[in-house]
Enzyme design. Structure first.
Site, PDB file in Angstrom:
ATOM      1  N   LYS A  45       1.297   4.572  15.175  1.00 13.73           N
ATOM      2  CA  LYS A  45       1.075   4.714  13.660  1.00 13.73           C
ATOM      3  C   LYS A  45      -0.197   4.605  13.237  1.00 13.73           C
ATOM      4  CE  LYS A  45       2.933   0.022  12.934  1.00 13.73           C
ATOM      5  NZ  LYS A  45       4.203  -0.860  12.504  1.00 13.73           N
ATOM      6  N   ARG A 143      13.076  -5.938   4.710  1.00 14.47           N
ATOM      7  CA  ARG A 143      12.299  -4.694   4.659  1.00 14.47           C
ATOM      8  C   ARG A 143      12.827  -3.531   4.809  1.00 14.47           C
ATOM      9  NH1 ARG A 143       6.661  -4.302   8.114  1.00 14.47           N
ATOM     10  NH2 ARG A 143       8.177  -3.757   9.635  1.00 14.47           N
ATOM     11  N   TYR A 261     -26.944  -8.041  -2.272  1.00 14.95           N
ATOM     12  CA  TYR A 261     -26.473  -8.093  -3.688  1.00 14.95           C
ATOM     13  C   TYR A 261     -26.022  -9.441  -4.347  1.00 14.95           C
ATOM     14  CZ  TYR A 261     -25.745  -2.995  -3.532  1.00 14.95           C
ATOM     15  OH  TYR A 261     -25.872  -1.754  -3.606  1.00 14.95           O
ATOM     16  N   MET A 309     -22.101  -1.616   1.251  1.00 18.93           N
ATOM     17  CA  MET A 309     -21.290  -0.692   1.660  1.00 18.93           C
ATOM     18  C   MET A 309     -21.733  -0.105   3.109  1.00 18.93           C
ATOM     19  SD  MET A 309     -20.556   3.122  -0.018  1.00 18.93           S
ATOM     20  CE  MET A 309     -20.176   2.435  -1.482  1.00 18.93           C
TER      21      MET A 309
HETATM   22  C1  LIG Z   1       4.334  -1.696  13.649  1.00 15.87           C
HETATM   23  C2  LIG Z   1       5.570  -1.980  14.117  1.00 15.87           C
HETATM   24  C3  LIG Z   1       5.764  -2.073  15.558  1.00 15.87           C
HETATM   25  C4  LIG Z   1       4.597  -2.263  16.289  1.00 15.87           C
HETATM   26  O1  LIG Z   1       4.213  -3.553  16.136  1.00 15.87           O
HETATM   27  P1  LIG Z   1       2.951  -4.458  16.793  1.00 15.87           P
HETATM   28  O2  LIG Z   1       3.101  -5.742  16.312  1.00 15.87           O
HETATM   29  O3  LIG Z   1       1.841  -3.607  16.426  1.00 15.87           O
HETATM   30  O4  LIG Z   1       3.470  -4.327  18.256  1.00 15.87           O
HETATM   31  C5  LIG Z   1       6.986  -1.979  16.217  1.00 15.87           C
HETATM   32  N1  LIG Z   1       8.089  -1.978  15.197  1.00 15.87           N
HETATM   33  C6  LIG Z   1       8.123  -1.691  13.772  1.00 15.87           C
HETATM   34  C7  LIG Z   1       9.325  -1.612  13.231  1.00 15.87           C
HETATM   35  C8  LIG Z   1       6.748  -1.852  13.351  1.00 15.87           C
HETATM   36  O5  LIG Z   1       6.619  -1.322  11.925  1.00 15.87           O
END
Ligand SMILES: *Cc1c(COP(=O)(O)O)cnc(C)c1O
Length: 375
Positions: A45, A143, A261, A309
């Site tokens: 992801k 969640r 800054y 930046m």
């Molecule tokens: C992001 C995610 C993972 C991977 O998590 P890591 O800690 O990066 O290995 C696995 N399962 C779910 C449901 C996630 O949201």
């Protein structure tokens, strides 16, 4: 320091990110071996945690990954174009009205609530056969996922549902002393027992290191593939990224001169500064001011003043005069400072550094040898 130049664009760049695809392969093989005979899926992801899905995806497939996870459907659509033959799960399932598009793109939803389950079943009935999907349980993180009570809804789990994976997610896996992981594991087992024979998955990167009791039939590492430490202990994974920034200019200031800054830093004595071409637009957080440093060989060079930046100012007084000149290279993430160490200077975690890496870096993907080993 070793750098791969690929002609003029690299020479022009102010900062560059190197991604070691062999290290990525090594990490995949390491995790896969560790969890065997469980399957090691790959979480890609957020553009493979900022490293670049188009490069990372095929390397993981070549290393042996057959199952991939993304968060959003759009990421799944992009990954499907790159990898036509792997299994792709979309962690968020699908938005209302988009079930059919999942099918067209050959994506498998993770069904997270009753409405997603129902929509997927409705589509199954329309198509005429039960469509495969993963089902997520909420084992304590509140969640995503179905609750125990949801599983009791009459008719919800009938033959129009075809789970190919049941999964849940650990809230405290990176805290090996937390007793909550064991609690979640118990709840997960309980819920999974309603789906006999369906492969189970509980662990992401950190969970893998809680031991074989947490591996079940499939694990879902993301961060560990990219070299992030799974918990507070020594990191068994290979570093995948290095980040270097070049000196744009070198200057000397007098005692009492102030920097950046807000003029938040004042030189106590004559000081030599280098201005580097990396800033918060590149993922170098403002919160790192006052804590962070970069490295020239073995010499730690502290950041002074605020992060701009596009640039940061570094105190290079520790180096002999004329050591550095414009175009020279300092290491931001490398052997002296890994992603996790850099993250700590900004009060954050390696995940956030990786996924914030800006698009402005010149990127170099290194792959020196094709790994002949298989798992
Ligand atoms: C992001 C995610 C993972 C991977 O998590 P890591 O800690 O990066 O290995 C696995 N399962 C779910 C449901 C996630 O949201």
């Amino acid at each position: 320091m070793q750098h791969v130049f690929d002609g003029t664009t690299s020479d022009r760049a102010g900062a560059w990110l190197s991604v070691d695809l062999d290290a990525l392969t090594r990490n995949y093989l390491f995790l896969s071996k560790k969890v065997g005979p469980a399957e090691c899926a790959a979480v890609v992801k957020a553009d493979a945690y900022g490293l670049g899905l188009t490069h990372v995806g095929p390397v993981l497939e070549r290393a042996g990954a057959r199952t991939f996870f993304v968060a959003h459907m759009e990421e799944g659509v992009a990954l499907r174009k790159i990898l036509p033959n792997v299994r792709i799960f979309v962690l968020h399932g699908f938005m209302p009205g988009c079930a059919e598009e999942m099918l067209t793109n050959n994506l498998l939803p993770v069904l997270n609530d009753v409405s997603q389950v129902r929509a997927w079943k409705t589509l199954s009935v329309k198509i005429g056969h039960a469509l495969p999907a993963a089902i997520q349980f909420d084992s304590g993180m509140s969640r995503f996922g179905l609750s125990e009570a949801d599983l009791d809804i009459p008719g919800l789990l009938d033959e129009t549902l075809k789970p190919v994976l049941v999964m849940s997610h650990l809230a405290c896996a990176d805290m090996p002393d937390s007793i909550f992981s064991a609690t979640q594991r118990e709840r997960f087992l309980q819920m999974a027992s309603r789906f006999p024979g369906v492969p189970r998955s509980l662990s992401a990167s950190s969970g893998i290191f809680l031991g074989p009791d947490y591996h079940f039939e499939l694990v879902r590492p993301g961060a560990a593939l990219y070299g992030i430490a799974p918990d507070g202990g020594p990191n068994p994974l290979s570093a995948v990224i290095s980040l270097d920034a070049r000196v744009v200019q070198v200057r000397s200031i007098k005692a009492g001169d102030r920097v950046g800054y807000g003029l938040t830093w004042t030189a106590k004595e004559p000081t030599r500064l280098a201005t580097l071409g990396i800033g918060y637009a590149d993922g170098f957080f403002r919160a790192q001011a006052g804590q962070a440093a970069v490295w020239y060989q073995d010499v730690r060079l502290p950041l002074v003043g605020r992060v701009s930046m596009d640039s940061i100012s570094i105190d290079i007084s520790a180096l002999p005069d004329s050591t550095l000149k414009p175009g020279d290279i300092l290491s931001v993430v490398g052997p002296k400072q890994d992603v996790d160490a850099l993250a700590r200077t900004g009060g954050t975690i390696g995940y956030e550094i990786l996924t914030s890496l800006g698009s402005r870096f010149h990127r170099v993907y290194k792959m020196e040898k094709v790994l002949a080993e298989s798992i």
